[in-house]
Design a protein around this motif. Structure first.
Motif, short mmCIF file in Angstrom:
data_model
loop_
_atom_site.label_atom_id
_atom_site.label_comp_id
_atom_site.label_asym_id
_atom_site.label_seq_id
_atom_site.Cartn_x
_atom_site.Cartn_y
_atom_site.Cartn_z
N ALA A 186 0.81 -1.21 0.00
CA ALA A 186 0.00 0.00 0.00
C ALA A 186 0.85 1.26 0.00
N TYR A 187 1.97 1.22 0.72
CA TYR A 187 2.78 2.42 0.85
C TYR A 187 4.24 2.12 0.54
N ASN A 188 5.03 3.20 0.37
CA ASN A 188 6.47 3.05 0.20
C ASN A 188 7.12 2.67 1.51
N ALA A 189 6.73 3.41 2.52
CA ALA A 189 7.32 3.17 3.83
C ALA A 189 6.35 3.69 4.87
N ILE A 190 6.39 3.07 6.01
CA ILE A 190 5.51 3.52 7.09
C ILE A 190 6.20 3.22 8.40
N ALA A 191 6.09 4.14 9.33
CA ALA A 191 6.74 3.92 10.61
C ALA A 191 5.92 4.54 11.73
N VAL A 192 6.04 3.94 12.89
CA VAL A 192 5.35 4.46 14.08
C VAL A 192 6.41 4.91 15.06
N PHE A 193 6.21 6.07 15.65
CA PHE A 193 7.16 6.58 16.62
C PHE A 193 6.43 6.91 17.91
N GLY A 194 7.13 6.69 19.01
CA GLY A 194 6.50 6.99 20.28
C GLY A 194 6.18 5.70 21.00
N ASP A 195 5.25 5.73 21.88
CA ASP A 195 4.95 4.59 22.73
C ASP A 195 3.97 3.65 22.05
N ALA A 196 4.44 2.47 21.71
CA ALA A 196 3.51 1.54 21.07
C ALA A 196 3.15 0.39 22.01
N ASN A 197 3.34 0.58 23.29
CA ASN A 197 2.98 -0.47 24.25
C ASN A 197 1.47 -0.54 24.33
N LEU A 198 0.92 -1.64 23.86
CA LEU A 198 -0.53 -1.73 23.70
C LEU A 198 -1.26 -1.82 25.02
N GLU A 199 -0.55 -2.20 26.08
CA GLU A 199 -1.29 -2.55 27.28
C GLU A 199 -1.49 -1.40 28.25
N LEU A 200 -0.67 -0.35 28.14
CA LEU A 200 -0.78 0.71 29.13
C LEU A 200 -1.99 1.59 28.85
N PRO A 201 -2.64 2.05 29.92
CA PRO A 201 -3.70 3.04 29.70
C PRO A 201 -3.11 4.38 29.28
N SER A 202 -3.94 5.27 28.78
CA SER A 202 -3.40 6.44 28.09
C SER A 202 -2.68 7.40 29.01
N PHE A 203 -3.06 7.46 30.29
CA PHE A 203 -2.38 8.44 31.12
C PHE A 203 -0.98 7.98 31.52
N LEU A 204 -0.62 6.77 31.12
CA LEU A 204 0.72 6.29 31.41
C LEU A 204 1.59 6.19 30.17
N SER A 205 1.06 6.60 29.04
CA SER A 205 1.86 6.43 27.82
C SER A 205 1.96 7.74 27.07
N ASN A 206 2.96 7.78 26.19
CA ASN A 206 3.20 9.00 25.43
C ASN A 206 2.46 8.96 24.11
N ARG A 207 2.43 10.12 23.45
CA ARG A 207 1.75 10.18 22.17
C ARG A 207 2.56 9.46 21.11
N THR A 208 1.85 9.00 20.09
CA THR A 208 2.55 8.37 18.97
C THR A 208 2.34 9.18 17.71
N ALA A 209 3.27 9.01 16.79
CA ALA A 209 3.14 9.65 15.49
C ALA A 209 3.35 8.58 14.44
N VAL A 210 2.58 8.69 13.37
CA VAL A 210 2.74 7.75 12.27
C VAL A 210 3.23 8.53 11.06
#
Lengths: 339, 436
Positions: A186-210
């Protein structure tokens, strides 16, 4: 009854005198395991020179699609966000705007034009959040067109559009899911930056950027009056939000940041120019209010939930304990009736 | 006749699993929803990392022993389904072990076949191995420990027990009943222990609860009975094996291994919704630190139930382990569907001693247990896929599921014919304690 029990005793004796198959089996099993285990130790301690192409990490996972024509960029990182995270620890809007204004080397190109803001116009056709639960898709349709103005001769070049989605707190993208998308071409390249820990609730994790790179075409800057439509669909997931009285936590999406990166083909030195696209004002188009309501726990429930949980656990424990104690010392006479 | 029937059963089960693995490959490639479990992809990624000389813990959410990644190395060399074949083979091995154990205890052919079928053709069981879940390996190891004990091989049992606790921590709850069963009246050096045979009719008598309780409360008696040769040997060897593996992998992979594979499981509090009754409580209290008292109170029901169960049923080892596991899973802070396999593999071992009839007691237990899950899954679907705030209803559904688990456990206990695995060996005339 007596003859039966004596027969049983005899068969039991017969069994114990023969070497059982299980003993032989167990010995060979043990030997096999020891051999496998020793080779495991040897293997783990030796490192091999063969590296897989898969790079997996927690915060900085990225995967390059094969067959990309764009050459490696020597001066800066492949991903803009990678450069951002080299300088800053967390994603804040103010930091990101500072970064874009100051850090990014725009227009450090000798041959390609320095500033494209008068030439290239992006616009958003539509932007939507599809789905109803904790897993939704953010779809954007972007049109990039070149204004019909005379542009000087340009060498053969290739451009890609870079879209950076700064996801609001409480929403994240799964790097492995995106990899799967990438493998489908679908794309040339794709990356996720930031906290990708799926289990933490939001007040314990940082924002992510795609960050998504999409091929926009060969010799794009020379194509007057032509439009390129880009469609992106990002699968997103919601984290458990902080507690709220209303039972829902609202998450608002901003507009994506658009960049264009053009590089020349066939040159000995890798040259690339990075352009920032003009900001799209979302409120004019009515896309400023893309909202995701995530169900959240309610503080009012805290007291009753905790109390009833422990009461339920206690009652169950007592029931099980009482039954066990009562039934463990049952005399043999009770069940004779069932014969 | 009988071995041929069993062999046919194994072959049919093997074919079924192979077909499911092949179907799984097809579904993964052609449908949006994957057949393969997400955990399997985690294992495979970790294995390919290990194949290139890196640490498997670089793969996020890999929370298992490096031995698992090692087992799956051929995933990157041979075919990505290698792991699934290994897990399904372990699955069949469990079926074989169940039969061996039942045969050793003298269960008649028909009953033992039914018990094996309960494992091999349980839909939950055959999907779990073919989807790529590693639990069948743990089950096989646990049953192998039982077989070693029944054959009197204490050292071997200790080795495999240390290994299985390293692999998955939960079998540590079996330590106490195993130590109880290593009675010096049963295990004599140089002599094989005598197994007690299956009996259709009666309960085997054991000393009354009062006697056992007084013995337990007398420290001198406790010390004297605890420090017997077999018990010390078993504890020492299994602990040594556990620490050997832990130390080795700590040396190879450092703190990552220690945290991900061990400490994470011991301190895990997942606020996301799962079958456990504690999930909503944890979510509501996540923002603040819980006091020691609160933590203790939440651990108390689990502890009390485990101790009482061991005290009551230790001599009947498979039954004791079954009820312990059901209770452990039910009272745990996190409960997911894959934990159910832990007691499904022990259930066939006790069916032959149960007075429960399928109609209607047995069916009602199954219906209530499955119904409780389906009810919970309905609310879980509304929360996760329809985005509705149904936390309270979901939490009530997990309380109802706990009630269903309690009902099943109480029924199992009430209808079970207690029968110790071992019979006491004939002692010298000085100490005449013969079993009838």
């Amino acid at each position: 009854m007596r003859s039966e029990s004596s027969m049983k005793v005899e068969t039991m004796k017969a069994r114990t005198s023969q070497p059982s198959a299980t003993v032989a089996f167990s010995n060979s099993f043990l030997l096999g395991f020891v051999l496998v285990f020793s080779s495991a130790i040897g293997f783990c301690t030796l490192s091999s020179a063969h590296y897989s192409t898969l790079q997996a990490g927690t915060s900085d996972s990225n995967y390059d699609g094969g067959g990309s024509n764009i050459s490696a960029f020597s001066r800066f990182n492949r991903y803009i966000m990678q450069s951002y995270y080299e300088k800053y620890e967390n994603l804040f809007d103010s930091d990101f705007q500072d970064f874009v204004a100051q850090e990014l080397p725009f227009g450090l190109c000798e041959v390609l034009p320095h500033d494209l803001s008068f030439v290239v116009r992006p616009s958003i056709l539509h932007r939507n959040l599809i789905g109803r639960g904790s897993h939704r898709h953010l779809t954007s349709s972007i049109r990039v067109n070149i204004k019909p103005e005379p542009i000087y001769e340009l060498p053969t070049h290739h451009c890609e559009l870079i879209i950076i989605e700064r996801l609001p707190s409480g929403v994240f993208a799964d790097p492995f899911e995106l990899q799967h998308l990438l493998q489908r071409g679908a794309y040339n390249a794709i990356a996720v930056f930031g906290d990708a820990n799926l289990e933490l609730p939001s007040f314990l994790s940082n924002r992510t950027a795609v960050e998504v790179h999409m091929d926009i075409g060969h010799n794009f800057l020379l194509r007057h009056d032509k439009e390129s439509n880009i469609n992106i669909e990002l699968p997103l997931h919601a984290r458990y939000p902080p507690l709220d009285e209303s039972g829902y936590w609202e998450v608002k999406f901003g507009m994506p940041d658009l960049f264009m990166r053009c590089s020349m083909e066939g040159t000995s030195q890798n040259q690339s120019c990075l352009y920032k696209m003009p900001e799209i004002n979302g409120s004019e188009l009515g896309y400023a209010n893309l909202v995701w309501k995530i169900p959240s726990g309610m503080k009012a429930h805290a007291g009753i939930v905790s109390t009833l949980t422990f009461v339920a656990a206690l009652i169950s424990a007592i029931a099980i304990a009482a039954t066990s104690i009562f039934h463990s010392g049952v005399a043999s006479g009770k069940h004779l009736k069932e014969s | 006749m009988a071995p041929i029937q069993f062999r046919a059963l194994l072959i049919v089960s093997a074919v079924l699993r192979v077909v499911l693995i092949l179907y799984g490959e097809w579904q993964d490639a052609h449908m949006e929803v994957r057949y393969t479990d997400i955990d399997y992809i985690v294992f495979s990624d970790a294995a390919s990392l290990m194949a290139s000389g890196k640490s498997p813990f670089q793969r996020s959410t890999y929370r298992y022993s490096p031995l698992l990644a090692f087992l799956l190395l051929p995933n990157s060399i041979l075919h990505r389904s290698w792991g699934k074949f290994i897990f399904s083979a372990a699955d069949l091995l469990v079926g074989l072990f169940i039969r061996i154990i039942l045969k050793l205890r003298g269960v008649p052919e028909k009953l033992s076949m039914i018990s094996v079928i309960v494992w091999l053709f349980n839909p939950f069981t055959f999907t779990i191995g073919t989807r790529g879940n590693c639990e069948p390996i743990v089950c096989a190891l646990v049953l192998w420990v039982f077989i070693c004990l029944m054959n009197g091989r204490v050292l071997q049992a200790a080795f495999w027990y240390g290994l299985v606790v390293h692999f998955r921590i939960y079998p540590i709850i079996y330590a106490l009943p195993i130590l109880v069963i290593l009675d010096p009246h049963v295990f004599r050096p140089g002599q094989k222990p005598r197994l007690q045979y299956w009996n259709r009719w009666q309960d085997s008598p054991q000393s009354s609860s009062v006697t056992r309780l007084t013995q337990l409360l007398c420290p001198w008696f406790l010390l004297k009975s605890a420090l017997t040769r077999e018990r010390i040997l078993f504890s020492f060897i299994s602990a040594a094996v556990f620490f050997l593996f832990t130390g080795l992998f700590y040396h190879l992979y450092g703190w990552d291994f220690l945290y991900e594979a061990l400490l994470y499981h011991l301190t895990r509090t997942d606020p996301r919704h799962n079958f456990s009754i504690y999930f909503y409580h944890i979510y509501l209290q996540y923002h603040r630190k819980l006091s020691i008292l609160e933590k203790l109170v939440s651990f108390l029901p689990q502890l009390v139930v485990q101790v009482v169960l061991v005290f009551s049923f230790a001599k009947d080892l498979p039954f004791c382990c079954l009820v312990q596991t059901v209770a452990f899973v039910a009272f745990n802070k996190v409960m997911t569907a894959q934990y159910f396999v832990w007691f499904f593999c022990l259930l066939p071992l006790v069916l032959a001693w149960s007075n429960m009839k399928l109609k209607w007691k047995g069916l009602s237990c199954i219906a209530l247990w499955v119904g409780g899950q389906l009810h919970w899954l309905f609310w879980g679907y509304m929360l996760e896929f329809k985005g509705q705030n149904v936390f309270l209803q979901l939490w009530m559904a997990s309380i109802i599921f706990l009630a269903a688990n309690t009902y099943v456990l109480v029924s199992l206990i009430r209808d079970h014919r207690f029968s110790p695995v071992f019979a006491q060996l004939e002692t010298t005339s000085k100490d005449s304690k013969k079993l009838k």
